[in-house]
Design a protein around this motif. Sequence first.
Motif, PDB file in Angstrom:
ATOM      1  N   LEU A  68       0.820  -1.207   0.000  1.00  0.00           N
ATOM      2  CA  LEU A  68       0.000   0.000   0.000  1.00  0.00           C
ATOM      3  C   LEU A  68       0.857   1.261   0.000  1.00  0.00           C
ATOM      4  O   LEU A  68       0.606   2.210  -0.741  1.00  0.00           O
ATOM      5  CB  LEU A  68      -0.929  -0.003   1.219  1.00  0.00           C
ATOM      6  N   ARG A  69       1.902   1.307   0.864  1.00  0.00           N
ATOM      7  CA  ARG A  69       2.762   2.489   0.931  1.00  0.00           C
ATOM      8  C   ARG A  69       3.446   2.746  -0.406  1.00  0.00           C
ATOM      9  O   ARG A  69       3.550   3.881  -0.860  1.00  0.00           O
ATOM     10  CB  ARG A  69       3.803   2.335   2.034  1.00  0.00           C
ATOM     11  N   PHE A  70       3.891   1.690  -1.054  1.00  0.00           N
ATOM     12  CA  PHE A  70       4.563   1.815  -2.349  1.00  0.00           C
ATOM     13  C   PHE A  70       3.645   2.460  -3.391  1.00  0.00           C
ATOM     14  O   PHE A  70       4.031   3.375  -4.109  1.00  0.00           O
ATOM     15  CB  PHE A  70       5.009   0.432  -2.818  1.00  0.00           C
ATOM     16  N   VAL A  71       2.406   1.989  -3.466  1.00  0.00           N
ATOM     17  CA  VAL A  71       1.463   2.526  -4.452  1.00  0.00           C
ATOM     18  C   VAL A  71       1.070   3.959  -4.105  1.00  0.00           C
ATOM     19  O   VAL A  71       1.072   4.843  -4.960  1.00  0.00           O
ATOM     20  CB  VAL A  71       0.211   1.635  -4.553  1.00  0.00           C
ATOM     21  N   ALA A  72       0.736   4.207  -2.838  1.00  0.00           N
ATOM     22  CA  ALA A  72       0.287   5.537  -2.432  1.00  0.00           C
ATOM     23  C   ALA A  72       1.374   6.583  -2.667  1.00  0.00           C
ATOM     24  O   ALA A  72       1.125   7.647  -3.244  1.00  0.00           O
ATOM     25  CB  ALA A  72      -0.130   5.532  -0.967  1.00  0.00           C
ATOM     26  N   GLU A  73       2.602   6.292  -2.229  1.00  0.00           N
ATOM     27  CA  GLU A  73       3.681   7.262  -2.397  1.00  0.00           C
ATOM     28  C   GLU A  73       4.067   7.400  -3.859  1.00  0.00           C
ATOM     29  O   GLU A  73       4.482   8.475  -4.298  1.00  0.00           O
ATOM     30  CB  GLU A  73       4.879   6.862  -1.542  1.00  0.00           C
ATOM     31  N   GLY A  74       3.928   6.329  -4.639  1.00  0.00           N
ATOM     32  CA  GLY A  74       4.185   6.424  -6.072  1.00  0.00           C
ATOM     33  C   GLY A  74       3.210   7.355  -6.769  1.00  0.00           C
ATOM     34  O   GLY A  74       3.516   7.938  -7.802  1.00  0.00           O
ATOM     35  N   LEU A  75       2.026   7.520  -6.180  1.00  0.00           N
ATOM     36  CA  LEU A  75       1.010   8.425  -6.716  1.00  0.00           C
ATOM     37  C   LEU A  75       1.032   9.786  -6.015  1.00  0.00           C
ATOM     38  O   LEU A  75       0.140  10.598  -6.195  1.00  0.00           O
ATOM     39  CB  LEU A  75      -0.378   7.795  -6.572  1.00  0.00           C
ATOM     40  N   GLY A  76       2.084  10.001  -5.219  1.00  0.00           N
ATOM     41  CA  GLY A  76       2.238  11.302  -4.576  1.00  0.00           C
ATOM     42  C   GLY A  76       1.371  11.517  -3.351  1.00  0.00           C
ATOM     43  O   GLY A  76       1.104  12.647  -2.962  1.00  0.00           O
ATOM     44  N   GLN A  77       0.917  10.425  -2.723  1.00  0.00           N
ATOM     45  CA  GLN A  77       0.058  10.538  -1.554  1.00  0.00           C
ATOM     46  C   GLN A  77       0.770  10.001  -0.314  1.00  0.00           C
ATOM     47  O   GLN A  77       1.435   8.961  -0.363  1.00  0.00           O
ATOM     48  CB  GLN A  77      -1.243   9.755  -1.758  1.00  0.00           C
ATOM     49  N   ALA A  78       0.624  10.707   0.791  1.00  0.00           N
ATOM     50  CA  ALA A  78       1.169  10.226   2.050  1.00  0.00           C
ATOM     51  C   ALA A  78       0.307   9.076   2.567  1.00  0.00           C
ATOM     52  O   ALA A  78      -0.894   9.031   2.317  1.00  0.00           O
ATOM     53  CB  ALA A  78       1.206  11.356   3.075  1.00  0.00           C
ATOM     54  N   VAL A  79       0.919   8.138   3.277  1.00  0.00           N
ATOM     55  CA  VAL A  79       0.166   7.026   3.853  1.00  0.00           C
ATOM     56  C   VAL A  79       0.605   6.839   5.296  1.00  0.00           C
ATOM     57  O   VAL A  79       1.789   6.965   5.626  1.00  0.00           O
ATOM     58  CB  VAL A  79       0.362   5.730   3.034  1.00  0.00           C
ATOM     59  N   LYS A  80      -0.356   6.576   6.166  1.00  0.00           N
ATOM     60  CA  LYS A  80      -0.059   6.489   7.594  1.00  0.00           C
ATOM     61  C   LYS A  80      -0.988   5.470   8.240  1.00  0.00           C
ATOM     62  O   LYS A  80      -2.151   5.339   7.851  1.00  0.00           O
ATOM     63  CB  LYS A  80      -0.263   7.870   8.243  1.00  0.00           C
ATOM     64  N   TRP A  81      -0.462   4.738   9.226  1.00  0.00           N
ATOM     65  CA  TRP A  81      -1.263   3.793   9.990  1.00  0.00           C
ATOM     66  C   TRP A  81      -1.608   4.410  11.338  1.00  0.00           C
ATOM     67  O   TRP A  81      -0.724   4.772  12.106  1.00  0.00           O
ATOM     68  CB  TRP A  81      -0.515   2.489  10.192  1.00  0.00           C
ATOM     69  N   ASP A  82      -2.907   4.553  11.626  1.00  0.00           N
ATOM     70  CA  ASP A  82      -3.376   5.073  12.903  1.00  0.00           C
ATOM     71  C   ASP A  82      -3.730   3.881  13.782  1.00  0.00           C
ATOM     72  O   ASP A  82      -4.793   3.276  13.633  1.00  0.00           O
ATOM     73  CB  ASP A  82      -4.591   5.970  12.686  1.00  0.00           C
ATOM     74  N   GLY A  83      -2.808   3.552  14.689  1.00  0.00           N
ATOM     75  CA  GLY A  83      -3.021   2.392  15.538  1.00  0.00           C
ATOM     76  C   GLY A  83      -4.182   2.542  16.493  1.00  0.00           C
ATOM     77  O   GLY A  83      -4.808   1.550  16.883  1.00  0.00           O
ATOM     78  N   LYS A  84      -4.496   3.772  16.904  1.00  0.00           N
ATOM     79  CA  LYS A  84      -5.578   3.987  17.860  1.00  0.00           C
ATOM     80  C   LYS A  84      -6.932   3.633  17.266  1.00  0.00           C
ATOM     81  O   LYS A  84      -7.786   3.049  17.935  1.00  0.00           O
ATOM     82  CB  LYS A  84      -5.580   5.442  18.325  1.00  0.00           C
ATOM     83  N   THR A  85      -7.138   3.997  16.008  1.00  0.00           N
ATOM     84  CA  THR A  85      -8.430   3.740  15.365  1.00  0.00           C
ATOM     85  C   THR A  85      -8.384   2.574  14.395  1.00  0.00           C
ATOM     86  O   THR A  85      -9.378   2.263  13.753  1.00  0.00           O
ATOM     87  CB  THR A  85      -8.912   4.995  14.616  1.00  0.00           C
ATOM     88  N   GLN A  86      -7.196   1.930  14.273  1.00  0.00           N
ATOM     89  CA  GLN A  86      -7.017   0.810  13.342  1.00  0.00           C
ATOM     90  C   GLN A  86      -7.422   1.225  11.920  1.00  0.00           C
ATOM     91  O   GLN A  86      -8.211   0.559  11.244  1.00  0.00           O
ATOM     92  CB  GLN A  86      -7.850  -0.399  13.792  1.00  0.00           C
ATOM     93  N   THR A  87      -6.875   2.374  11.491  1.00  0.00           N
ATOM     94  CA  THR A  87      -7.260   2.951  10.202  1.00  0.00           C
ATOM     95  C   THR A  87      -6.029   3.263   9.358  1.00  0.00           C
ATOM     96  O   THR A  87      -5.042   3.794   9.872  1.00  0.00           O
ATOM     97  CB  THR A  87      -8.063   4.258  10.423  1.00  0.00           C
ATOM     98  N   VAL A  88      -6.109   2.936   8.073  1.00  0.00           N
ATOM     99  CA  VAL A  88      -5.085   3.349   7.120  1.00  0.00           C
ATOM    100  C   VAL A  88      -5.485   4.712   6.557  1.00  0.00           C
ATOM    101  O   VAL A  88      -6.605   4.876   6.061  1.00  0.00           O
ATOM    102  CB  VAL A  88      -4.943   2.340   5.966  1.00  0.00           C
ATOM    103  N   LEU A  89      -4.596   5.687   6.667  1.00  0.00           N
ATOM    104  CA  LEU A  89      -4.872   7.040   6.181  1.00  0.00           C
ATOM    105  C   LEU A  89      -4.039   7.295   4.931  1.00  0.00           C
ATOM    106  O   LEU A  89      -2.815   7.169   4.948  1.00  0.00           O
ATOM    107  CB  LEU A  89      -4.522   8.068   7.255  1.00  0.00           C
ATOM    108  N   ILE A  90      -4.695   7.671   3.847  1.00  0.00           N
ATOM    109  CA  ILE A  90      -4.019   7.987   2.590  1.00  0.00           C
ATOM    110  C   ILE A  90      -4.331   9.425   2.227  1.00  0.00           C
ATOM    111  O   ILE A  90      -5.488   9.834   2.208  1.00  0.00           O
ATOM    112  CB  ILE A  90      -4.476   7.055   1.449  1.00  0.00           C
ATOM    113  N   GLY A  91      -3.295  10.222   1.932  1.00  0.00           N
ATOM    114  CA  GLY A  91      -3.506  11.623   1.588  1.00  0.00           C
ATOM    115  C   GLY A  91      -3.766  12.443   2.832  1.00  0.00           C
ATOM    116  O   GLY A  91      -2.987  12.420   3.784  1.00  0.00           O
ATOM    117  N   GLU A  92      -4.873  13.163   2.869  1.00  0.00           N
ATOM    118  CA  GLU A  92      -5.205  13.987   4.020  1.00  0.00           C
ATOM    119  C   GLU A  92      -5.423  13.119   5.259  1.00  0.00           C
ATOM    120  O   GLU A  92      -6.036  12.055   5.185  1.00  0.00           O
ATOM    121  CB  GLU A  92      -6.470  14.806   3.739  1.00  0.00           C
ATOM    122  N   THR A  93      -4.920  13.589   6.394  1.00  0.00           N
ATOM    123  CA  THR A  93      -5.007  12.800   7.622  1.00  0.00           C
ATOM    124  C   THR A  93      -5.843  13.457   8.710  1.00  0.00           C
ATOM    125  O   THR A  93      -5.782  13.071   9.861  1.00  0.00           O
ATOM    126  CB  THR A  93      -3.587  12.549   8.171  1.00  0.00           C
TER     127      THR A  93
END
Length: 249
Positions: A68-93
């Motif tokens: 996921l990180r490879f694809v998101a960053e390849g498309l110019g989007q930040a990617v982050k894992w929010d452990g508190k909410t168990q959510t993958v965040l892509i782009g705006e966080t």
Amino acid sequence: MKFIKNKSQFISGVVVGGLLFGAVGAFAAGGQMIEVFYNVKNIKINNVSKMPSESKPFVKDGVTFVPLRFVAEGLGQAVKWDGKTQTVLIGETGEENVTYLGNGITAMNFQTSRGGGYSSIIDGTEYDKGGDGAKKMPKDIAGNEYSDYSTAWSYEDTTIEYPLNGKYKKFKATIGIPYDYRENTTTGKLEISVDGTLFKTIKLEPGKFSENIELDVSHANKMAFKLSDDESGSSKYIVVGIYKGRLTN
């Protein structure tokens, strides 16, 4: 080939063929044995071949799993894992208290060795002072458009400084060569300094994807960007885009 993935590795490693194919696999607690095939020979992002160096893509039950990180960053989007909410965040966080460069904070110093230019992109539109006055969405080298505050500027040995006055904690941005200059063969670098200390150097070269950065600027008084090319004194120039440059507190 037998392949084992436990739940934590699956999440932090990169999830999911569903990003590309609309399917998501479920893993039982404690992990399970699955059979996969490493037969993905190439991945192209915007028609440019690029394969991840780690966490190689694989195929399982007809579904292709890609980091996921490879694809998101390849498309110019930040990617982050929010452990508190168990959510993958892509782009705006959903960041709060964001101040964009050019909106809420303006440059206190701008110096260049050539009489060269500096253009601000405000509200997602760029006014081309040297052209026909047309406005357009700023795009990075991969063609990704950015609707929020960004800047693009050029010429060798150029420095621009922003006052922070100890008000911010983080600086985040996507930085790289703008789309309109994707065929420029000049190479160079952007150096980011905080209170006179070099924090980050970004190499600018043809074909290189934009880079997502995050810097700790806690208690800092000022932040400086210095742009330089590798052919000092020539008639060539280097251009950099600072997309969605933002400070958070």
